[in-house]
Structure formats: C-alpha cells, structure tokens
Design an enzyme around this catalytic site. Sequence first.
Site, PDB file in Angstrom:
ATOM      1  N   ILE A 328      79.162  48.201 125.830  1.00 46.91           N
ATOM      2  CA  ILE A 328      77.890  47.520 125.891  1.00 46.91           C
ATOM      3  C   ILE A 328      77.551  46.654 124.712  1.00 46.91           C
ATOM      4  O   ILE A 328      78.461  46.711 123.720  1.00 46.91           O
ATOM      5  CB  ILE A 328      76.688  48.563 125.578  1.00 46.91           C
ATOM      6  CG1 ILE A 328      76.935  49.375 124.354  1.00 46.91           C
ATOM      7  CG2 ILE A 328      76.569  49.504 126.714  1.00 46.91           C
ATOM      8  CD1 ILE A 328      75.791  50.566 124.318  1.00 46.91           C
ATOM      9  N   GLU A 329      76.828  45.555 124.900  1.00 46.80           N
ATOM     10  CA  GLU A 329      76.825  44.309 124.123  1.00 46.80           C
ATOM     11  C   GLU A 329      76.518  44.590 122.554  1.00 46.80           C
ATOM     12  O   GLU A 329      76.936  43.842 121.797  1.00 46.80           O
ATOM     13  CB  GLU A 329      75.703  43.247 124.634  1.00 46.80           C
ATOM     14  CG  GLU A 329      74.409  43.718 124.357  1.00 46.80           C
ATOM     15  CD  GLU A 329      73.499  43.012 125.597  1.00 46.80           C
ATOM     16  OE1 GLU A 329      72.613  42.271 124.918  1.00 46.80           O
ATOM     17  OE2 GLU A 329      73.487  42.776 126.597  1.00 46.80           O
ATOM     18  N   GLN A 330      75.773  45.553 122.374  1.00 49.36           N
ATOM     19  CA  GLN A 330      75.626  45.901 120.778  1.00 49.36           C
ATOM     20  C   GLN A 330      76.813  46.265 120.188  1.00 49.36           C
ATOM     21  O   GLN A 330      76.839  46.486 118.871  1.00 49.36           O
ATOM     22  CB  GLN A 330      74.403  47.143 120.725  1.00 49.36           C
ATOM     23  CG  GLN A 330      73.192  46.671 121.266  1.00 49.36           C
ATOM     24  CD  GLN A 330      72.888  46.561 122.745  1.00 49.36           C
ATOM     25  OE1 GLN A 330      73.705  46.841 123.377  1.00 49.36           O
ATOM     26  NE2 GLN A 330      71.631  46.018 123.305  1.00 49.36           N
ATOM     27  N   GLY A 331      77.904  46.873 120.843  1.00 48.87           N
ATOM     28  CA  GLY A 331      79.042  47.168 120.029  1.00 48.87           C
ATOM     29  C   GLY A 331      79.637  48.258 120.344  1.00 48.87           C
ATOM     30  O   GLY A 331      80.895  48.592 120.037  1.00 48.87           O
ATOM     31  N   SER A 355      79.004  42.850 117.239  1.00 46.18           N
ATOM     32  CA  SER A 355      78.620  42.573 118.648  1.00 46.18           C
ATOM     33  C   SER A 355      79.250  41.118 118.995  1.00 46.18           C
ATOM     34  O   SER A 355      79.624  41.020 120.243  1.00 46.18           O
ATOM     35  CB  SER A 355      76.774  41.922 118.668  1.00 46.18           C
ATOM     36  OG  SER A 355      76.304  43.283 118.665  1.00 46.18           O
TER      37      SER A 355
END
Length: 539
Positions: A328-331, A355
Amino acid sequence: MKTTRILTAREAAELINDDDVISVSSSSGLGCPDAVLAGIGERFTETAAPRNLTTIHPIAAGDMWGIKGIDHLARPGLLARIIAGSLPSGPSSSEPPLIWQMIENEQIHAYNFPSGVLYQMHRAAAARQPGVFTQVGLDTFIDPRQEAGRMNGSTPRDIVELTELKGREWLFFEAQVPDVAIIRATTADEDGNLTFEEEASPLGALDLAYAAHNNGGIVIAQVKRIAQAGSLDPQKVRVPGILVDAVVVAPDQLQTTQTPYDPAISGQLRRPLSTLEPVGFSLEKITARRAAQELQSGETANLGFGVSALVPHILVEEKLGNEVSWVIEQGAVGGVPLLDFVFGVAQNPDAIMPSIDQFTLLQGGGFQHSLLSFMEIDVQGNVNVHSLPRRRHVTAGVGGFADITSSAPSIIFLGAFTAGRRDIRIEDGRLNIVSDGPFTKFVNKVNSTTFSGQRALANGQDVMYVTERAVLKLAPEGLTVTEIAPGVDLEKDVLGKADFALNVSAELRLMDARLFEPAPLGLKLPGLAPHHRLQQLDS
C-alpha cells in the site's frame, strides 16, 4: 554540532513567515503533526500572522475523525494556496471540512496531484532539479489538456505542463521548494535525530526534510518523546539531526486517528490473524470475494481505500492470509491492510518502506494486480474516484490512484452498480433487487477522469470492473459484461441500468454461486508461474 531547539507548538509557529511554502508529512491521521499545525492556527488567531501561506501535502493532513490537520490552517488570510495528493473527507450528513469550504468558495488556489509525483517533486527540489517528468496523470484531470489538477475555477494552470521527449508525451511537474517542512516521528534525541518506532510509516519525512534543508529552509519535527543525545541506534534513525531545526514534544500524539499505539502495525509484534474481526456478509463482501478469485498464490498486489480493502480479509477468512503480499502506498509491505479510516496501515507487515520508495515500485508496475474502488465509469472505461458533483468533500482526491494505475499490469475496480437508497437482498444464494438505487454509476461521461480507459488499452493493461450483480471487462470495442449474479435479470438489472450500451460476452456466465452464501468459499488460489528467468534455470 548543530543545535536543535526544543519548542512548544506555539513557539514553533513563530518560525513561519508570511508567504512561506510549508510542506507537511502525513497521511490523513497517520503521522499527522497535528500539534504543530494547531500552533500555527493559534498564532494566527492571536496575531493575524503568518499570512498567505502555501501548503503542500503529498497525502492528506487530517480527516473527519477528530484529527483536524489542515483545517487548523484553513482560514482566509492565513492560507492562500494548497497543493495536495488528497484532502480530508467528511461525512455527507455534516458540514464539509473547512478546507473544502474554502476551495468550493474560491477563497484559495487548490491543486490535486498524484501523491507519488508530489513526493518526487520534493526529491527534485532537494537535488536542485527543475521538476519531474512522468506519464502519471496523462489523459486524466491532471493533464493540462483537461483540468491541470485544478480544484476550482480561480486556480491558475501554472504547475504542470505537457511536453514531448523522444517522441513520447510526458507531464512535467515543476519542483516545489518548501521554506518549512513539518514532519513527525516517535523519538528525537537532544541532537534532533529522529526514530519512528511507533509510527506505522515514515511516509515522506526524509524527503520533505531534505527539500527544505537543502534550499535554506527549516525543519520542524513533532515527536512523542525526547531521548538523551547519542542514545538512539543509528541504524534506526530515519531523519538525521543535521536536518532538524526544532522539535515539538506532543506526548499524547496518536499513532493513527483511532489507535493510541498498536505494536502490530508498527512492527514490534506479530498478532495472530485470528484476532482480526470477520467481515460481515454483505453486497460489498460478495464484490470483494469475486475480486479475490482473480488472485494467485505468491503474487504481489496493491489495493486502495473502500470495498477493495476487504479483499485481504476475505483471504484471511479463507485461511489464505499469507498467500498474497499486499503493498500500500503509505509504505507497508505484506501483512493485512486494515479497514475504514485506519486504512494505510497493515497488521503484521513484513517491511515498512518510505512512501516515495513504495511509489517507485508502484509507478514502475512491479506487482501483479491493483484492486481499487470506483465512483463512476463511462462508455470509454474511464473511472472517476475523486470528484462527485455537489459532494466533492466526501471524496479524498486522487491520492496514489494515478501513480498506481499508470503501469499496473492488471487493474480490478470494485464498487456497486448503482448509487442511492436501494433494497437488494441476498436470498437463497441469489440477488433479489427489490428496489434499485436511483443513480447509475455507469454514465455516458464521468464528471472528471481519474483513470483513462483508452490509455490503459493502449498500454496493454488488463482492466476488470466487479460489482455485486455483474462483472465487466474493458475491451477495444467497449465494456463487456462477462458474468451476472444469480437472480439478476440481464436486461432490466444490468443493461437497463447503464446510461450507455454495454456489450455482452458470447460466453456470458453466472457468477460463482458460492459468492452468495455466508459460508467461506473454500477458495483455492492457483500458484503464480515462476519468473521466466527462473524457468530457464529450472530447465
């Protein structure tokens, strides 16, 4: 050695000047330096300063669950311009967040750009580069030939431009140089070194700090606690003290909007998957189950907020919780992404990446599937996720959606076929549409384009749309219905509920009957074929 000052939030606000560009690291309530933002708002209330700020948010700062974030600054005179990957959403039953009111009332210039591109614009600024060349956002609302990412009529078209390089079209985003970076960590030592042990992600803290520091700006870090100088493990320091000018201690800062501290989402504990709440039987669960049938064991897959976030929990229910690696884009890499407004973190992650590095994977298509939600789909297969007419404040914006879809090999969009009040029952393994939603989501033309179906076809991407009553595929000749739910009338409930003519596959079949029963599916995921180079080795 450089001195790092320990200040109150109100004192830190005095470091900000009129007309400054302020870059804020957060993802909604995740990592939000809310105390510092509140200090700036407090100073403005007392002194009418600072004025005419520009704020940059690669992902949203604050949300509707009590973390005010950007709303601390959303005051005429204080804020003049916002550049954001996403914005706080608000429930449709209440007043919009203050920032949305300013945007909709034309009180502020506002841009919505892809989150990954915004991080890269910081990295470009840090390296004294002019900006970012990318194909992310081409043929969408971000493209200057459409809306140039502008969120209202008063905003100028002055940050993104279309250009050509070696016979290909590119978007060029001008680097944005912050005067101040406001970031958040868990611990700062007396020299300003920052560790993130209780954070669910470092997000873009380092790149924002580099961008400000390298251009003569300052870095303000909000933390939970102070440690003795030299006591932090250097391997765990994510932002070195040489970049940090001031530290604000906020001992009550939340890990997310709803969790004071959960070690299972920041890597200190692996919690049994059985502790996750089961997903209740619903139309949304049917949709997520059908999407899960497209996955293979050993794949890497991305997913976004909304119905798609249910899919990892479907796999947990099917005793397949470790078969797919989620990014997921948050990491977070691996684990099980959590739901609702804790989305952006994962229980039991295998790794937590910054990120911007995660977006390098996503923009480059280094995964098999992306599972994303939709609000509208049109005759060309275009998708809108960021702009609802008259209710824009209930959406967050483009976020990482455009970064992810630009190169994803396979994209599965999930959502309901219609919107509005409806009565659709699941009875005896069939759908019974007693009364349907008054608004179709399959429209002649989307209100604004977040995803270009024609560009996806040109790029050879596989695109599927999964709803509770039908599955459709994007083909050169248009959207084609490939499956319908048991109990659904093709003409009345599917073809008649779209504003444009849908094609019907010659091999139309019923969706798997097991999807419509409460019991687990007994899902089996086929194995992912080995990389062709490994096949050569095996042979």
